[in-house]
Write an enzyme that holds these catalytic residues in place. Structure first.
Site, PDB file in Angstrom:
ATOM      1  N   TYR A  53      -2.692   1.080   0.174  1.00 52.12           N
ATOM      2  CA  TYR A  53      -1.730   1.195   1.277  1.00 52.12           C
ATOM      3  C   TYR A  53      -0.647   0.138   1.152  1.00 52.12           C
ATOM      4  CZ  TYR A  53       0.059   1.908   5.994  1.00 52.12           C
ATOM      5  OH  TYR A  53       0.872   2.203   7.068  1.00 52.12           O
ATOM      6  N   ASN A 125      -0.451   5.659  16.436  1.00 53.50           N
ATOM      7  CA  ASN A 125      -0.150   7.094  16.367  1.00 53.50           C
ATOM      8  C   ASN A 125       0.850   7.573  17.413  1.00 53.50           C
ATOM      9  OD1 ASN A 125      -1.790   7.602  14.109  1.00 53.50           O
ATOM     10  ND2 ASN A 125      -3.613   7.674  15.384  1.00 53.50           N
ATOM     11  N   ASN A 151      -2.971  19.011  13.681  1.00 53.75           N
ATOM     12  CA  ASN A 151      -4.166  18.696  14.468  1.00 53.75           C
ATOM     13  C   ASN A 151      -4.585  17.242  14.320  1.00 53.75           C
ATOM     14  OD1 ASN A 151      -4.772  19.432  11.765  1.00 53.75           O
ATOM     15  ND2 ASN A 151      -6.936  19.663  12.272  1.00 53.75           N
ATOM     16  N   ARG A 174      -4.564  23.492   8.327  1.00 54.03           N
ATOM     17  CA  ARG A 174      -5.177  24.084   7.129  1.00 54.03           C
ATOM     18  C   ARG A 174      -6.294  25.070   7.477  1.00 54.03           C
ATOM     19  NH1 ARG A 174      -3.743  22.198   2.321  1.00 54.03           N
ATOM     20  NH2 ARG A 174      -5.614  23.073   1.365  1.00 54.03           N
TER      21      ARG A 174
END
Length: 338
Positions: A53, A125, A151, A174
């Protein structure tokens, strides 16, 4: 006290260690001691533990964890606006620890009645969703955007924020089993699509939107999916990539960039913090906290795992097909009723 410590990069479930650590000293002037209650596990945390990351690896050993909610346990000299017992979001990047001292300015006070599980997910988020929705392309009520990984936690927040503003969302998942949840969250249209056939996807988008132009595509997957999303945008549209769930770099056909004037941008919340300014940050988090407190801005929680079982929590967080976020709870969090 305990902290989760990374001593070597690799599989999060195998790499993390729960270590005894010295208690922090009494807080100094301008500082507070925060007792963590609930710890959030984000994909970025798992990637950081793997050494994948950002632009560089953190020096070992380190305490990971970008999000948590805590309670003020002690207040240093000269601190105003915070008191023992206040619920706060610690604006630091080493949250997976039971207690920590930090500057009072980095402890953002939250409503006393906020749900602690939701508050643990406040910093990353929902702010990402807000910035993706508001700060990339000028959208008005009635406009369309599309997103993949709809989702996910970011996707769910984005759907709700867009619905509040009258912006239509075309949401790609998906699995058929994920469609109902995104619709329930307020998604205008939801498609189960593997994003492997550009022509078929473009046709689906035109049918779902009634031929309305889609100005913005929000991409969490990368790889070929980036180009497939670009192909379904209106000319002059923008793709914003904020994740590489595919593990592959973004791939987009030059015809979209050159002849259709499609733009490809990247988004990282840390850069948003640097650029947004104090007023914008305070306004954004104040609105998110109010939405969490009144229940209008929430995300599902799949499981809450004791901090002592951190390895199991990492394994759960790394699994696909979950119905919500995986959180860890400290001993103090259990005592607080989480």
């Amino acid at each position: 006290m305990h902290a989760i410590v990374i001593e070597g990069f690799g599989d999060p479930a195998a790499t993390i260690r729960l270590r005894d650590m010295p208690e922090p000293p009494p807080p100094g002037p301008g500082e507070v001691t925060v007792e963590m209650l609930v710890l959030n596990i984000n994909p970025s945390d798992l990637l950081q533990i793997q050494g994948l990351y950002g632009t560089s690896r953190p020096p070992l050993p380190f305490i990971p964890g970008g999000e948590a909610v805590g309670r003020i346990a002690a207040v240093g000299e000269g601190v105003s606006g915070l008191a023992v017992g206040d619920i706060v979001s610690p604006m630091i990047l080493n949250c997976w620890v039971e207690r920590v001292n930090l500057k009072a300015a980095l402890a953002m006070k939250l409503p006393a009645d906020i749900d602690l599980k939701q508050a643990a997910m406040l910093k990353g988020n929902p702010a990402t969703a807000e910035a993706l929705l508001s700060d990339q392309v000028a959208l008005a009520p009635g406009d369309w955007l599309m997103q993949n990984a709809a989702n996910s936690a970011v996707g769910t927040f984005l759907v709700r924020l867009a619905q509040q503003r009258g912006i239509h969302t075309l949401n790609v998942v998906r699995r058929e089993s994920a469609v109902a949840g995104v619709r329930q969250a307020g998604g205008t249209a939801v498609l189960a699509d593997a994003l492997d056939d550009p022509r078929a996807f473009r046709k689906k988008v035109q049918e779902a939107t009634g031929g309305a132009p889609v100005k913005l595509a929000i991409d969490a997957i990368g790889g070929a999916a980036t180009g497939v999303m670009a192909g379904a945008l209106a000319d002059g549209g923008t793709v914003v990539n904020y994740g590489l769930l595919s593990g592959e770099q973004c791939r987009i056909d030059a015809q979209h960039l050159i002849f259709r004037k499609i733009s490809l941008k990247g988004f990282w919340l840390i850069h948003w913090f640097q650029d947004a300014g104090r007023a914008r940050i305070a306004e954004t988090y104040g609105r998110i906290a109010r939405g969490m407190a009144d229940g209008t801005l929430t995300t599902p929680v799949a499981e809450v795992v004791p901090m002592a079982e951190a390895a199991r929590a990492m394994a759960l967080a790394g699994e696909g097909g979950r119905s919500g976020k995986v959180l860890m709870v400290t001993t103090a969090g259990v005592a607080a009723g989480v």
